[in-house]
Each structure stands twice: as structure tokens, then as C-alpha cells.
Design a protein around this motif. Structure first.
Motif, mmCIF file in Angstrom:
data_model
loop_
_atom_site.group_PDB
_atom_site.id
_atom_site.type_symbol
_atom_site.label_atom_id
_atom_site.label_comp_id
_atom_site.label_asym_id
_atom_site.label_seq_id
_atom_site.Cartn_x
_atom_site.Cartn_y
_atom_site.Cartn_z
ATOM 1 N N ASP A 16 48.972 40.342 31.016
ATOM 2 C CA ASP A 16 49.632 39.219 30.641
ATOM 3 C C ASP A 16 50.716 38.745 31.290
ATOM 4 O O ASP A 16 51.066 37.722 31.313
ATOM 5 N N ASP A 17 51.773 39.847 31.666
ATOM 6 C CA ASP A 17 52.984 39.565 31.865
ATOM 7 C C ASP A 17 52.750 38.755 33.428
ATOM 8 O O ASP A 17 53.895 37.780 33.439
ATOM 9 N N TYR A 18 51.756 38.802 34.178
ATOM 10 C CA TYR A 18 51.604 38.116 35.395
ATOM 11 C C TYR A 18 50.809 36.798 35.359
ATOM 12 O O TYR A 18 50.404 36.128 36.542
ATOM 13 N N ALA A 19 50.535 36.522 34.024
ATOM 14 C CA ALA A 19 49.523 35.220 33.985
ATOM 15 C C ALA A 19 50.252 33.933 34.442
ATOM 16 O O ALA A 19 49.629 33.193 35.117
ATOM 17 N N GLU A 47 44.640 43.682 29.966
ATOM 18 C CA GLU A 47 45.267 43.179 28.505
ATOM 19 C C GLU A 47 45.437 41.654 29.166
ATOM 20 O O GLU A 47 46.472 41.515 29.766
ATOM 21 N N LEU A 48 44.761 40.606 28.722
ATOM 22 C CA LEU A 48 45.107 39.388 28.933
ATOM 23 C C LEU A 48 44.771 38.693 27.596
ATOM 24 O O LEU A 48 43.258 38.343 27.129
ATOM 25 N N SER A 49 45.664 37.757 27.152
ATOM 26 C CA SER A 49 45.391 37.084 25.734
ATOM 27 C C SER A 49 44.425 36.057 25.992
ATOM 28 O O SER A 49 44.246 35.406 27.001
ATOM 29 N N GLU A 50 43.655 35.758 24.887
ATOM 30 C CA GLU A 50 42.874 34.389 24.954
ATOM 31 C C GLU A 50 43.595 33.202 25.465
ATOM 32 O O GLU A 50 42.955 32.370 25.936
ATOM 33 N N LEU A 51 44.923 33.172 24.860
ATOM 34 C CA LEU A 51 45.622 31.790 25.361
ATOM 35 C C LEU A 51 45.791 31.874 26.700
ATOM 36 O O LEU A 51 45.495 30.769 27.333
ATOM 37 N N ASN A 52 46.139 32.863 27.245
ATOM 38 C CA ASN A 52 46.497 33.111 28.796
ATOM 39 C C ASN A 52 45.126 32.768 29.452
ATOM 40 O O ASN A 52 44.979 32.055 30.479
ATOM 41 N N ARG A 53 43.880 33.181 28.979
ATOM 42 C CA ARG A 53 42.826 33.119 29.682
ATOM 43 C C ARG A 53 42.529 31.791 29.471
ATOM 44 O O ARG A 53 41.697 30.928 30.560
ATOM 45 N N GLU A 54 42.491 30.815 28.505
ATOM 46 C CA GLU A 54 42.436 29.537 28.208
ATOM 47 C C GLU A 54 43.080 28.682 29.261
ATOM 48 O O GLU A 54 42.497 27.617 29.993
ATOM 49 N N ASP A 109 28.596 39.887 49.888
ATOM 50 C CA ASP A 109 28.920 40.769 51.065
ATOM 51 C C ASP A 109 30.473 40.847 51.561
ATOM 52 O O ASP A 109 30.713 41.575 52.495
ATOM 53 N N LYS A 110 31.069 39.841 51.064
ATOM 54 C CA LYS A 110 32.658 39.445 51.663
ATOM 55 C C LYS A 110 33.297 38.908 50.579
ATOM 56 O O LYS A 110 32.562 38.214 49.443
ATOM 57 N N GLY A 111 34.569 39.223 50.281
ATOM 58 C CA GLY A 111 35.314 38.444 49.507
ATOM 59 C C GLY A 111 36.833 38.729 49.882
ATOM 60 O O GLY A 111 37.272 39.341 50.822
ATOM 61 N N ILE A 112 37.665 37.947 49.252
ATOM 62 C CA ILE A 112 39.053 37.834 49.273
ATOM 63 C C ILE A 112 39.882 38.397 48.044
ATOM 64 O O ILE A 112 39.474 38.000 47.105
ATOM 65 N N TYR A 113 40.684 39.484 48.277
ATOM 66 C CA TYR A 113 41.579 39.894 47.182
ATOM 67 C C TYR A 113 43.074 39.461 47.411
ATOM 68 O O TYR A 113 43.418 39.577 48.554
ATOM 69 N N LEU A 114 43.623 38.899 46.299
ATOM 70 C CA LEU A 114 44.907 38.326 46.478
ATOM 71 C C LEU A 114 45.823 38.895 45.330
ATOM 72 O O LEU A 114 45.284 38.919 43.986
ATOM 73 N N ASP A 115 46.857 39.395 45.466
ATOM 74 C CA ASP A 115 47.922 39.630 44.451
ATOM 75 C C ASP A 115 48.259 38.339 43.642
ATOM 76 O O ASP A 115 47.960 37.219 44.228
ATOM 77 N N SER A 116 48.883 38.674 42.657
ATOM 78 C CA SER A 116 49.355 37.231 41.928
ATOM 79 C C SER A 116 50.705 36.826 42.201
ATOM 80 O O SER A 116 51.107 35.564 41.854
#
Length: 320
Positions: A16-19, A47-54, A109-116
Motif C-alpha cells: 500500500d505504501d507504494y501504490a 497488502e494492497l487495499s481494495e481502494l488502491n487496487r481500484e 517466456d519473456k517479461g519485464i520487471y520494474l520497481d515502482s
């Protein structure tokens, strides 16, 4: 019949802190991404609140599908201790989630990971199209580690990776197929539970040690990090506000001109300004103390202890 567009999977790991920061990262990435591709964004969280997910889901457009993936029992063996802390500062399981992406998403088979803590003024599809061959990862050399003798000492003496080969794990182009073949998730947990290596950048040290020799080094423009030791890069494609240099905590941060326009348009500006307004002089003093601790730990790690370098170089364990 209309031909379906190639899917580019992009993974983030947050709480949640980084949302609000993920909101800026997502908004900037999607605004500048080529419309030739379809983007599938996966948000792995503890942990990610429903509000932040929305709110985050509301940033998706016709070129992007977003899914939220709750991490539950995969990391129960990892607990809070100094060598598991980010920036020698705080403990968060989310930094380890990237190590489980290959096995959790076998359809790719391939993807990108990124910090927030990033902003993406470039076209992320260009990063995805970088060929990896048989290498496991594409990443950028960490300029902070290369510039500070204490951190260079840790990278070379403890991790066993030369200063000009030690990469930052906040931006990763991942060969998911090859990483699955290496059983990266199981190997990580085996090493972690057996040795409890002394780390100063927990997930980053493990990835550098395990993947040594199988990394494609990307141009620095794909992971431009603020640093007093280097001049800012012109026209970076991705800016990563690594360690303590964050414009939502401090004024006059290198590359901050790339952050605020996207923050203002992201829908998260109010939350980000509240974060900055609440950041106290005591918080800033704590940052200075933790930076000093990080540097001092770089001088101390590995003294008479089992290290990544000794374990791998002496043949006790095999790299991926």
C-alpha cells in the motif's frame, strides 16, 4: 481476420505504501508505450487495499489489461534481519517477489520487471524487444555501487561480481523460460535457508551472484538513477529514483523534472504531495544515518564469513 497484437507482460511488486508511486510509473509507461503491442500488467502484492487496487486498475487503457496477484505463502521462511533489509533501512517481502515471477507465470517466456519508484518517459516495448539469447536477464550496471568504494568492495569481495558487472535489480528484462529451467525460485530459497548470506541489497545480491555470466547489459538510459557522482543522462528512457534520492521526499533531486508532470496527471498527485508534506527533518536525518550504515556495512560484510563469492568460487554451489 484481424491479427492479434503481441503481448508484453510487465510485472510490479508493491504494498500500500507504494501504490501512489506505482500510479505514476504506470501512467507514464502506458502514455509512452507503442500502440503496436498489447500490455498485460501484473501487480504482485502482499497488502494492497481494495481502494488502491481500484485506482490503479483505472489507469489501464484499451492497450493494457491489469491483474492483481496476492502473494501468500511463498516467502514465509524470510524474516526481518539486517541482511534482509532494503537500504539497511526497512524490511519488506515485496523485494523478493521478482524471484518467483518465472514459476508463477509459466505462460510467458519473456517479461519485464520494474520497481515502482520509477517514471518511464521512453517506449517500454523497445526494452522488451532487446534480444537476450541464452542469457537469463537484461539489466543495467548499478552506478552507485560502481562509484562508492565501500559498495564496490561488497560487490567484489562478497557477491563475487566486478564493479562494472554488478547490476541494479530494479529494472529487469527477464528470460522467463530460461529462468524456469534453472529453478531460480527453488535455488534462491535453498541458498537463502542454507547460508543466510550477509547482504546490503538483498534480492539484488542474490540475483547478481546466481546469474553471473548470464546477463545482457543494457544501456544506462533504461535505468537512469540519481547520483551526485555522475552527470545526468540526456533523454533517459526510464528514470529510477533508487535508494534515498526521491522527489516525493526531497527538493532538487536529479531527474525530478521527469517525475512531476506524470505525477500531476496520474490521479495520485494529492497522495504524493501528502507523502512529501509529511516527510520530516527527522526522516531526512534517518536517511542520512541509514546511508552511512549502508556504506559501513559495505566495509564490514564478508569479514571471516561465508560469502556468495567463496561458496560459488570454491564449487560448493553452482550458479544458474
Amino acid at each position: 481476420m484481424k491479427k492479434s497484437r503481441e503481448i508484453i507482460p510487465v510485472f510490479f511488486t508493491i504494498d500500500d505504501d507504494y501504490a501512489p508511486l506505482l500510479g505514476v510509473a504506470l501512467f507514464s509507461m502506458l502514455k509512452n508505450a507503442s500502440k503496436v503491442y498489447q500490455y498485460k500488467v501484473f501487480v504482485l502484492y502482499k497488502e494492497l487495499s481494495e481502494l488502491n487496487r481500484e485506482k490503479l486498475a483505472g489507469l489501464a487503457d484499451k492497450n493494457c489489461e491489469m491483474q492483481f496477484f496476492e502473494m501468500k505463502d511463498e516467502l514465509n521462511t524470510i524474516t526481518d534481519r539486517m541482511s534482509n533489509r532494503l537500504r539497511a533501512d526497512y524490511f519488506t517481502l515485496t523485494i523478493y517477489f521478482r524471484l518467483f515471477i518465472p514459476v508463477l507465470f509459466p505462460e510467458y517466456d519473456k517479461g519485464i520487471y520494474l520497481d515502482s519508484d520509477i517514471v518511464v518517459p521512453g517506449d517500454i516495448s523497445e526494452l522488451y524487444q532487446t534480444p537476450l539469447g541464452e542469457n537469463l536477464l537484461g539489466a543495467v550496471i548499478d552506478p552507485v555501487v560502481a562509484a562508492l568504494p565501500e559498495l564496490t568492495r561488497h560487490a567484489e569481495l562478497c557477491v563475487g561480481v566486478e564493479r562494472d558487472k554488478y547490476f541494479n535489480s530494479g529494472v529487469l528484462l527477464m528470460n522467463l523460460k530460461k529462468l524456469r529451467e534453472t529453478r531460480i525460485d527453488q535455488r534462491f530459497l535453498e541458498l537463502f535457508n542454507k547460508y543466510h548470506f550477509d547482504c546490503i541489497a538483498p534480492d539484488q545480491d542474490y540475483l547478481n551472484a546466481m546469474c553471473k555470466g548470464r546477463v545482457t547489459y543494457l544501456p544506462a538510459l533504461w535505468d537512469a538513477m540519481p547520483s551526485d557522482a555522475t552527470e545526468p543522462l540526456e533523454n533517459p528512457k526510464l528514470v529510477h529514483f533508487n535508494l534515498f534520492a526521491k522527489p516525493w521526499h526531497y527538493d532538487n533531486i536529479q531527474y525530478e523534472q521527469y517525475f512531476w508532470p506524470y505525477a500531476e496527471a496520474s490521479g495520485f498527485l494529492e497522495e504524493i504531495l501528502a507523502i512529501k508534506g509529511a516527510y520530516t527533518e527527522q526522516d531526512r536525518q534517518s536517511d542520512n544515518e541509514h546511508l552511512d550504515l549502508l556504506i559501513s556495512r559495505g566495509n564490514a560484510t564478508g569479514d571471516g564469513k561465508v560469502t556468495f563469492r567463496t561458496v560459488f568460487n570454491e564449487g560448493k554451489e553452482a550458479r544458474l
